[in-house]
Design a protein around this motif. Sequence first.
Motif, PDB file in Angstrom:
ATOM      1  N   ASN A   1     -10.914  62.472  35.549  1.00 15.77           N
ATOM      2  CA  ASN A   1     -11.584  63.363  36.495  1.00 15.77           C
ATOM      3  C   ASN A   1     -10.639  64.451  36.992  1.00 15.77           C
ATOM      4  O   ASN A   1     -11.017  65.636  37.088  1.00 15.77           O
ATOM      5  CB  ASN A   1     -12.107  62.539  37.671  1.00 15.77           C
ATOM      6  N   THR A   2      -9.397  64.068  37.290  1.00 14.67           N
ATOM      7  CA  THR A   2      -8.415  65.047  37.748  1.00 14.67           C
ATOM      8  C   THR A   2      -8.168  66.114  36.697  1.00 14.67           C
ATOM      9  O   THR A   2      -8.071  67.314  37.002  1.00 14.67           O
ATOM     10  CB  THR A   2      -7.094  64.338  38.095  1.00 14.67           C
ATOM     11  N   MET A   3      -8.071  65.688  35.437  1.00 13.67           N
ATOM     12  CA  MET A   3      -7.788  66.639  34.369  1.00 13.67           C
ATOM     13  C   MET A   3      -8.972  67.563  34.112  1.00 13.67           C
ATOM     14  O   MET A   3      -8.797  68.753  33.825  1.00 13.67           O
ATOM     15  CB  MET A   3      -7.405  65.887  33.094  1.00 13.67           C
ATOM     16  N   VAL A   4     -10.201  67.045  34.205  1.00 18.03           N
ATOM     17  CA  VAL A   4     -11.380  67.893  34.012  1.00 18.03           C
ATOM     18  C   VAL A   4     -11.446  68.954  35.105  1.00 18.03           C
ATOM     19  O   VAL A   4     -11.691  70.148  34.844  1.00 18.03           O
ATOM     20  CB  VAL A   4     -12.666  67.039  34.001  1.00 18.03           C
ATOM     21  N   VAL A   5     -11.230  68.530  36.356  1.00 14.90           N
ATOM     22  CA  VAL A   5     -11.234  69.482  37.465  1.00 14.90           C
ATOM     23  C   VAL A   5     -10.106  70.500  37.293  1.00 14.90           C
ATOM     24  O   VAL A   5     -10.267  71.696  37.577  1.00 14.90           O
ATOM     25  CB  VAL A   5     -11.100  68.739  38.810  1.00 14.90           C
ATOM     26  N   SER A   6      -8.956  70.037  36.806  1.00 16.34           N
ATOM     27  CA  SER A   6      -7.820  70.936  36.584  1.00 16.34           C
ATOM     28  C   SER A   6      -8.173  72.007  35.561  1.00 16.34           C
ATOM     29  O   SER A   6      -7.814  73.188  35.713  1.00 16.34           O
ATOM     30  CB  SER A   6      -6.602  70.146  36.127  1.00 16.34           C
ATOM     31  N   VAL A   7      -8.903  71.628  34.505  1.00 13.31           N
ATOM     32  CA  VAL A   7      -9.316  72.611  33.485  1.00 13.31           C
ATOM     33  C   VAL A   7     -10.243  73.648  34.105  1.00 13.31           C
ATOM     34  O   VAL A   7     -10.121  74.850  33.862  1.00 13.31           O
ATOM     35  CB  VAL A   7      -9.986  71.895  32.302  1.00 13.31           C
TER      36      VAL A   7
ATOM     37  N   PRO B   1       0.548  68.637  44.100  1.00 12.42           N
ATOM     38  CA  PRO B   1       1.185  67.329  44.290  1.00 12.42           C
ATOM     39  C   PRO B   1       0.279  66.281  44.923  1.00 12.42           C
ATOM     40  O   PRO B   1       0.335  65.114  44.566  1.00 12.42           O
ATOM     41  CB  PRO B   1       2.382  67.650  45.194  1.00 12.42           C
ATOM     42  N   ALA B   2      -0.564  66.677  45.884  1.00 16.22           N
ATOM     43  CA  ALA B   2      -1.415  65.697  46.554  1.00 16.22           C
ATOM     44  C   ALA B   2      -2.416  65.093  45.576  1.00 16.22           C
ATOM     45  O   ALA B   2      -2.598  63.866  45.514  1.00 16.22           O
ATOM     46  CB  ALA B   2      -2.147  66.355  47.726  1.00 16.22           C
ATOM     47  N   ARG B   3      -3.072  65.950  44.793  1.00 14.77           N
ATOM     48  CA  ARG B   3      -4.045  65.455  43.825  1.00 14.77           C
ATOM     49  C   ARG B   3      -3.348  64.605  42.761  1.00 14.77           C
ATOM     50  O   ARG B   3      -3.867  63.565  42.345  1.00 14.77           O
ATOM     51  CB  ARG B   3      -4.780  66.624  43.176  1.00 14.77           C
ATOM     52  N   ALA B   4      -2.181  65.058  42.315  1.00 11.95           N
ATOM     53  CA  ALA B   4      -1.443  64.294  41.309  1.00 11.95           C
ATOM     54  C   ALA B   4      -1.045  62.922  41.854  1.00 11.95           C
ATOM     55  O   ALA B   4      -1.131  61.911  41.151  1.00 11.95           O
ATOM     56  CB  ALA B   4      -0.209  65.067  40.870  1.00 11.95           C
TER      57      ALA B   4
END
Length: 392
Positions: free
Chosen positions: A287-293, A18-21
């Motif tokens: 960037n968030t999605m790349v790190v999430s992958v 949640p924090a990153r989102a």
Amino acid sequence: MSPIDLLGLGLLGLRTRPARAALSALGIAIGIATMVVVTCIPASSSATLTRELSALGTNMLQATAPAGQAAQVPLPEESVSMVERIGPVTAVSAVANTHTVIRRSDRSDPGDGAGLTVLTAYLNLPHVLEARVDRGSWLTEATARFPAVVLGAVAATRLGITDPAVPEGGPQVRIGDHWFTVVGILAATPLSPDIDRSALIGWESARAFTGFDGHPTVLYIRAHEPAIEDVRAVLPATINPQSPANVQITRPSEALTAKRATENTYAGLFLGLAAVALLVGGVGVANTMVVSVLERRGEIGLRRALGASRWHIRAQFLTESVALAALGGVAGTTLGVLAGAGWAVHQGWLVVIPASATATGLGGALLVGVLAGVYPASRAARLTPVEALASA
């Protein structure tokens, strides 16, 4: 996999981090809010300026006989009804000089009119000139037939009349050889200062008490603003078909040019800032999605091993990206609308919230979510089960 299952799966990543989102959605929200604000504020400012410029008569023309020729070639009596037939014309009124003198007393010099003009006026004159009655009332169909007069602001001051109700029955002035009762006083009329220095009587009253011949002196014409030049071009031949050269039409107010110049100035100045802010938000989502992958390779490998196809993986991460951007878009649009409206109210402007601003805000957020999620989603889909589990 149904769309509801896909949406639930896409939101799973947001709920687990949640924090990153929230921080990523904040980047989108700031960009969208900036876009909405820089659309709403110029729209409100432009609408307010447009209203102020319109008050200067940007859609009004005046028609008169050329100076020195009014006695030889007056405007035709039917000129008002002729002008009303022009399609873009919205309202027409007229006044005429009765060539009589107004005095406060019958003992004053009959030739001393104190620089005031006695005009006969159409009943719709205040509407066309946007004039306001300061005290008393304007002429009606009844009072226009009798010796009743309404004074302009300057005329009332020069005649020393401040209240049409005092004395009882109304003060009286001498117009020509007849007494007229003052029934009203106009406020100042910026669009036609000549009215301020005039005493206005009814058309029928002028015929009965001053020998008025029925020919108007000045026509006031309101028309749809985009067609104002076209209306001006056809007015002389419409007003006086026999002698159009003897009709003089004022040029549209210079305020019209200023108004048109401001209509497209504001928004373009700030859209670049909004685009940059939106781009920064999109980079944050990507960037968030790349790190999430990278962090969820184990999850990706396990789902692939259990039978999930590359399409399922791609759809999951793309949905997550779009959902993240949509949350930021909704928050940003709401914040932008509130900020834009608040600033307009603070400045005393009209509050204008263009529908295109909110639609563009939400649409821009979704577009950013799709673009920012394509690469991470494709990267996740290319991982084989073995590769994903081995690097987890």
